[in-house]
Design an enzyme around this catalytic site. Sequence first.
Site, PDB file in Angstrom:
ATOM      1  N   CYS A 260      -3.195   8.370  22.314  1.00 21.58           N
ATOM      2  CA  CYS A 260      -3.990   9.305  21.622  1.00 21.58           C
ATOM      3  C   CYS A 260      -4.811   8.713  20.595  1.00 21.58           C
ATOM      4  O   CYS A 260      -5.971   8.946  20.224  1.00 21.58           O
ATOM      5  CB  CYS A 260      -2.878  10.338  21.168  1.00 21.58           C
ATOM      6  SG  CYS A 260      -2.003  11.407  22.291  1.00 21.58           S
TER       7      CYS A 260
HETATM    8  C1  BEZ Z   1       0.484   8.113  23.624  1.00 25.86           C
HETATM    9  O1  BEZ Z   1      -0.575   8.607  23.294  1.00 25.86           O
HETATM   10  O2  BEZ Z   1       0.693   6.953  23.803  1.00 25.86           O
HETATM   11  C2  BEZ Z   1       1.480   8.974  24.292  1.00 25.86           C
HETATM   12  C3  BEZ Z   1       1.803  10.346  23.636  1.00 25.86           C
HETATM   13  C4  BEZ Z   1       2.580  10.981  24.239  1.00 25.86           C
HETATM   14  C5  BEZ Z   1       3.731  10.612  25.179  1.00 25.86           C
HETATM   15  C6  BEZ Z   1       3.222   9.556  25.815  1.00 25.86           C
HETATM   16  C7  BEZ Z   1       2.356   8.787  25.281  1.00 25.86           C
END
Ligand code: BEZ
Length: 211
Positions: A45
């Site tokens: 994210c």
């Molecule tokens: C991420 O942004 O890396 C992420 C966020 C939630 C679950 C899995 C990955």
Amino acid sequence: MTLQLGDLAPDFTAETTQGSIAFHAWLGDSWGVLFSHPKDFTPVCTTELGTVAKLKGDFDRRNVKVIGLSVDPVDSHVRWEEDIAETQGQAVNFPMIGDPDRKVADLYGMIHPNASDTMTVRSVFVVGPDKKIKLSITYPASTGRNFDEILRVIDSLQLTSKFSVATPANWKDGDDVIIGAAVTDEEAKAKFPGGWTTVKPYLRVLPQPGR
Ligand code: BEZ
């Protein structure tokens, strides 16, 4: 119920990192991209938000307003923005909705319980100036989005809203386009006086109009 293409994008008011927003009024006459991410302070994210911020000029040029969302509260988004600026070399320059009560997430079906009961998936909705949904894509949490692809689709949506054409696979702005299947040759003569190439009667190709 799942939102479908052509549905009115549900209106809402929400708290964001740039103050309270009434979605439809905020969009005004612009196109819009509403996209959700699963969780603040997570790696994929963080890269996505920095990438969208770097593309702000590209969205602006297309008259597109971008707004992010997760079920984290606004104060969490604000703290996370510091990390995004630090690690991605770009400050976040668009509003992010804090949706801890999932009001907007539920309106747009952004929580997919088989993926997670608590986090939004990576949803993307493109909304036209008529406030109708023109595109929706869903990615899993483990896959960061290609926002160049979102821009590419917006180019196609904007072109095909002006001209009776469709865009072929992997088309990008400037490439040849296809005359829409519903357009007869007679109609096409009036619409495209410069002519076209008939590869098959149903596959008529011409340079991108309006350039
Ligand atoms: C991420 O942004 O890396 C992420 C966020 C939630 C679950 C899995 C990955």
